[in-house]
Design an enzyme around this catalytic site. Sequence first.
Site, mmCIF file in Angstrom:
data_model
loop_
_atom_site.group_PDB
_atom_site.id
_atom_site.type_symbol
_atom_site.label_atom_id
_atom_site.label_comp_id
_atom_site.label_asym_id
_atom_site.label_seq_id
_atom_site.Cartn_x
_atom_site.Cartn_y
_atom_site.Cartn_z
ATOM 1 N N VAL A 161 -2.033 5.793 1.502
ATOM 2 C CA VAL A 161 -3.232 4.956 1.433
ATOM 3 C C VAL A 161 -3.437 4.231 2.758
ATOM 4 O O VAL A 161 -2.510 3.652 3.318
ATOM 5 C CB VAL A 161 -3.128 3.928 0.287
ATOM 6 C CG1 VAL A 161 -4.373 3.046 0.236
ATOM 7 C CG2 VAL A 161 -2.922 4.646 -1.039
ATOM 8 N N LEU A 187 0.857 -1.181 0.000
ATOM 9 C CA LEU A 187 0.000 0.000 0.000
ATOM 10 C C LEU A 187 0.894 1.233 0.000
ATOM 11 O O LEU A 187 1.856 1.306 0.766
ATOM 12 C CB LEU A 187 -0.897 0.027 1.252
ATOM 13 C CG LEU A 187 -2.174 -0.813 1.250
ATOM 14 C CD1 LEU A 187 -2.891 -0.670 2.582
ATOM 15 C CD2 LEU A 187 -3.099 -0.419 0.120
ATOM 16 N N ASP A 188 0.581 2.208 -0.839
ATOM 17 C CA ASP A 188 1.341 3.454 -0.845
ATOM 18 C C ASP A 188 1.240 4.127 0.523
ATOM 19 O O ASP A 188 0.246 3.940 1.239
ATOM 20 C CB ASP A 188 0.811 4.399 -1.924
ATOM 21 C CG ASP A 188 1.096 3.885 -3.334
ATOM 22 O OD1 ASP A 188 2.064 3.118 -3.488
ATOM 23 O OD2 ASP A 188 0.348 4.245 -4.263
ATOM 24 N N PRO A 189 2.232 4.937 0.907
ATOM 25 C CA PRO A 189 2.230 5.578 2.231
ATOM 26 C C PRO A 189 0.953 6.344 2.565
ATOM 27 O O PRO A 189 0.477 6.296 3.700
ATOM 28 C CB PRO A 189 3.438 6.516 2.161
ATOM 29 C CG PRO A 189 4.370 5.848 1.209
ATOM 30 C CD PRO A 189 3.481 5.221 0.166
#
EC number: 5.4.99.25
Length: 294
Positions: free
Chosen positions: A42, A38-40
């Site tokens: 998100v 997961l992107d930071p």
Amino acid sequence: MINGIINLKKEAGMTSHDAVFKLRKLLQEKKIGHGGTLDPDVVGVLPIAVGKATRVIEYMTEAGKVYEGQVTLGYSTTTEDASGEVVARSSLPAVLTEELVDQTMTTFLGKITQTPPMYSAVKVNGRKLYEYARAGESVERPRREVTISLFERTSPLNFTEDGLCRFSFKVACGKGTYVRTLAVDLGRALGVESHMSFLQRSASAGLTLETAYTLGEIADMVSKQEMSFLLPIEYGVADLPKMVIDDTELTEISFGRRLSLPSQEPLLAAFHGEKVIAILEKRDQEYKPKKVLI
């Protein structure tokens, strides 16, 4: 050794690697991995495997994921989300209705081809794309096929005084999908610059946000020697075909021997009673133990 699956609610501001690092310290367990980065920025469900469960986490990443987010029409960014710098602005189309947006969203259903964003961990020639981006270098990005099973608007169109339009959406997709790229491609199909302004993963590999635990909640439970946040390793193979084996077959598997089983599936999760004991792989007409978990 601790073995099992954790349904972690990753909070904004931390990478998936950060979450794993903190859990290693918290649980005093080195063998921990995650299923699906997961992107930071998100938030949402991040499946975590602990101990022997790390050997089956790859089968969780194959499962579908559900996201809820927001698209902003009117400008694009370097990262395709709200964290990036503005690249370009454009006026909204003369005609922009909910019916038009809904109709356009349906064109993304099924198998589609995406170009990964420059700010992503996809590797080209041994380097991650974000490394090229940070160095100001351009490189040809490999297109990839992904599957979108649901893509729908979940809020009215919200037109702002500064000439933007925002709306919420829900998407169910397969492995490898970049939802921020989906938001950008949707804008392009509508004839306007766009980016993804919010995103949360509400479900992954059968785990949902409603039953997820934050790091703080897990830390509090561990301090009380309460481990109910840990799900059985069997959750990690829930999407694989199941084969129940007898005592004799269990012994054969423990020695790494092949079995003749009534199945044509390429992979099987072998169960003895209620416990998964191995992942079996079809070789010719027999099944060979690929991963023994006992």
